[in-house]
Design a protein around this motif. Sequence first.
Motif, PDB file in Angstrom:
ATOM      1  N   UNK A   1       0.745  -1.274  -0.115  1.00 48.74           N
ATOM      2  CA  UNK A   1      -0.051  -0.093  -0.102  1.00 48.74           C
ATOM      3  C   UNK A   1       0.766   1.315  -0.116  1.00 48.74           C
ATOM      4  N   UNK A   2       1.828   1.262   0.847  1.00 48.78           N
ATOM      5  CA  UNK A   2       2.944   2.501   0.813  1.00 48.78           C
ATOM      6  C   UNK A   2       3.454   2.769  -0.575  1.00 48.78           C
ATOM      7  N   UNK A   3       3.935   1.500  -1.152  1.00 48.22           N
ATOM      8  CA  UNK A   3       4.559   1.685  -2.442  1.00 48.22           C
ATOM      9  C   UNK A   3       3.581   2.123  -3.562  1.00 48.22           C
ATOM     10  N   UNK A   4       2.334   1.506  -3.509  1.00 46.57           N
ATOM     11  CA  UNK A   4       1.363   2.161  -4.713  1.00 46.57           C
ATOM     12  C   UNK A   4       1.032   3.539  -4.383  1.00 46.57           C
ATOM     13  N   UNK A   5       0.940   3.646  -2.831  1.00 42.77           N
ATOM     14  CA  UNK A   5       0.461   5.277  -2.751  1.00 42.77           C
ATOM     15  C   UNK A   5       1.387   6.221  -3.075  1.00 42.77           C
ATOM     16  N   UNK A   6       2.951   5.815  -3.002  1.00 49.50           N
ATOM     17  CA  UNK A   6       3.839   6.649  -3.326  1.00 49.50           C
ATOM     18  C   UNK A   6       3.973   6.766  -4.823  1.00 49.50           C
ATOM     19  N   UNK A   7       3.295   5.511  -5.261  1.00 45.98           N
ATOM     20  CA  UNK A   7       3.252   5.564  -6.998  1.00 45.98           C
ATOM     21  C   UNK A   7       2.425   6.767  -7.673  1.00 45.98           C
ATOM     22  N   UNK A   8       1.048   7.156  -6.903  1.00 46.20           N
ATOM     23  CA  UNK A   8       0.466   8.025  -7.241  1.00 46.20           C
ATOM     24  C   UNK A   8       0.977   9.544  -7.262  1.00 46.20           C
ATOM     25  N   UNK A   9       2.043   9.484  -6.519  1.00 47.82           N
ATOM     26  CA  UNK A   9       2.774  10.777  -6.459  1.00 47.82           C
ATOM     27  C   UNK A   9       4.092  10.818  -7.553  1.00 47.82           C
ATOM     28  N   UNK A  10       4.162   9.947  -8.216  1.00 49.41           N
ATOM     29  CA  UNK A  10       5.071   9.483  -9.096  1.00 49.41           C
ATOM     30  C   UNK A  10       4.388  10.092 -10.727  1.00 49.41           C
ATOM     31  N   UNK A  11       3.223   9.549 -10.852  1.00 52.83           N
ATOM     32  CA  UNK A  11       2.387   9.908 -11.804  1.00 52.83           C
ATOM     33  C   UNK A  11       1.069  10.106 -11.626  1.00 52.83           C
ATOM     34  N   UNK A  12       0.259  10.986 -11.721  1.00 52.35           N
ATOM     35  CA  UNK A  12      -1.242  11.140 -11.656  1.00 52.35           C
ATOM     36  C   UNK A  12      -2.025   9.981 -12.159  1.00 52.35           C
ATOM     37  N   UNK A  13      -1.464   9.554 -13.264  1.00 50.67           N
ATOM     38  CA  UNK A  13      -2.293   8.613 -13.900  1.00 50.67           C
ATOM     39  C   UNK A  13      -2.314   7.080 -13.338  1.00 50.67           C
ATOM     40  N   UNK A  14      -1.440   6.904 -12.302  1.00 54.81           N
ATOM     41  CA  UNK A  14      -1.262   5.498 -11.589  1.00 54.81           C
ATOM     42  C   UNK A  14      -2.424   5.271 -10.717  1.00 54.81           C
TER      43      UNK A  14
END
Length: 459
Positions: A277-290
Amino acid sequence: MAQAPATPDVDSGADAHPSERRGARCDLLAAVLAVGLIAIATAVGAYLNRARPDVVLWAPAAPLYGRWEPRFGLAVLFAALLAVAVIAWGPGLAERLRWRPALALTYVGAVGWTLSLALIDGWQRGLAERLDNRWEYLDEVPGVTDISAMLTGFTDRILLGEPDTWATHVAGHPPGALLVFVWLDRVGLSGGGIAALACVLVGGLAAVAVPVALHTLGAPDAARRMLPFAALFPGAIWIGASADGLFAGYMACAVAVLAFAATSKGPSRHVLALLAGVMLGFGVFLSYGFVLFGPLALAVVAYRRAWEVLPVAVVGALAVVAVFALAGFWWLDGYTTVVERYYQNLGAKRPFEYWVWANLAALAIMIGFAVVAGIRRAVADLLRRRWSAVVLVVGAALVAIIAADVSGLSKAETERIWLPFAVWLLPAAALLPRRLHPAWLTAQASVAVAVSLLVATPW
């Protein structure tokens, strides 16, 4: 959701079953249709670029973002030798080697393949300069002296015309993307060459993280079968070097961790779920499309019916959102401002009526014709309700890509932007008959080499 039982490889003999021969013909037809789509998109793009000055594609080599520039680099010889080796021995080694050595060999092959394609243009042009220009993240790294202040004022610098407007790629992404390169710089890994190698090395993790996820979900045969296709992924052209390549590897690892959580028992299940969850959560701060990784995450959880993993992962993701909010950046504000910025510039100029289907031609080039044929099989299984881990992850990736396409926020450059989703289409190649893998791998390598030699891309 019940796991599909393993089935024997009916096509391993010299004479394939009649139904397999029909399937192979349909696979070939799917590939031919993809070639036709690419040809039409290329022809229409050339017409619009030359004969319709009122229509701005901003892509001289449409449907790809780049320009036509036939050239030759000695690194293509290494790429050819690597491709021949994978075609000749890859399928056999993927079946015979122990799992971990097979993964290690795939990773080395994927990184070597990416570097050989990039180095066709030489070290400087092919790698070092890709991320070191006024449009990219590295242009803004020296100015980030206070991370807290950067996060607090991030949204204010997104729109064109504002004081100190961010560089194009920084403005188009949440601040997590810029932070990655700031952190690299802080630990002494600075400069375009280092950033490019980071993208290649992390991007290469997708070639092992995706099959690891399949293996963990209970599809070991499919995981092994896809390894040579992961090594010769045509999309490696854009992994080396773009930040989206790095994002692809990172997000693939995040989903793999979620797969581990879904199949684990005891306390480790919740620890892994929280980490995912933390990894996926940080992912949406890499790209809005995530945020579109939601369907893929749900597919992983649903396949194993591990519903208790979901709330723990959501808590981990929301914790990341809270940290960024407390630091001064609210995701929704950034997203709405980016959409406004998009239509200040290329979003308002590029015609949706061309890119909504030409994007799919670019996707076909990026994933290669073998994966197109495999998708045909996955969709056929889906329509027949033949559930499997491959069908579910491929179907979820397709849902994400279609949603991105029809949103109107993906017009051109999708061969780069969709990389993190496209690597989850690679498992479809595992559905192809084993006896035809060398031929399909040849097609994959040929696409990548041809594009590398004919089109000069900025990534």
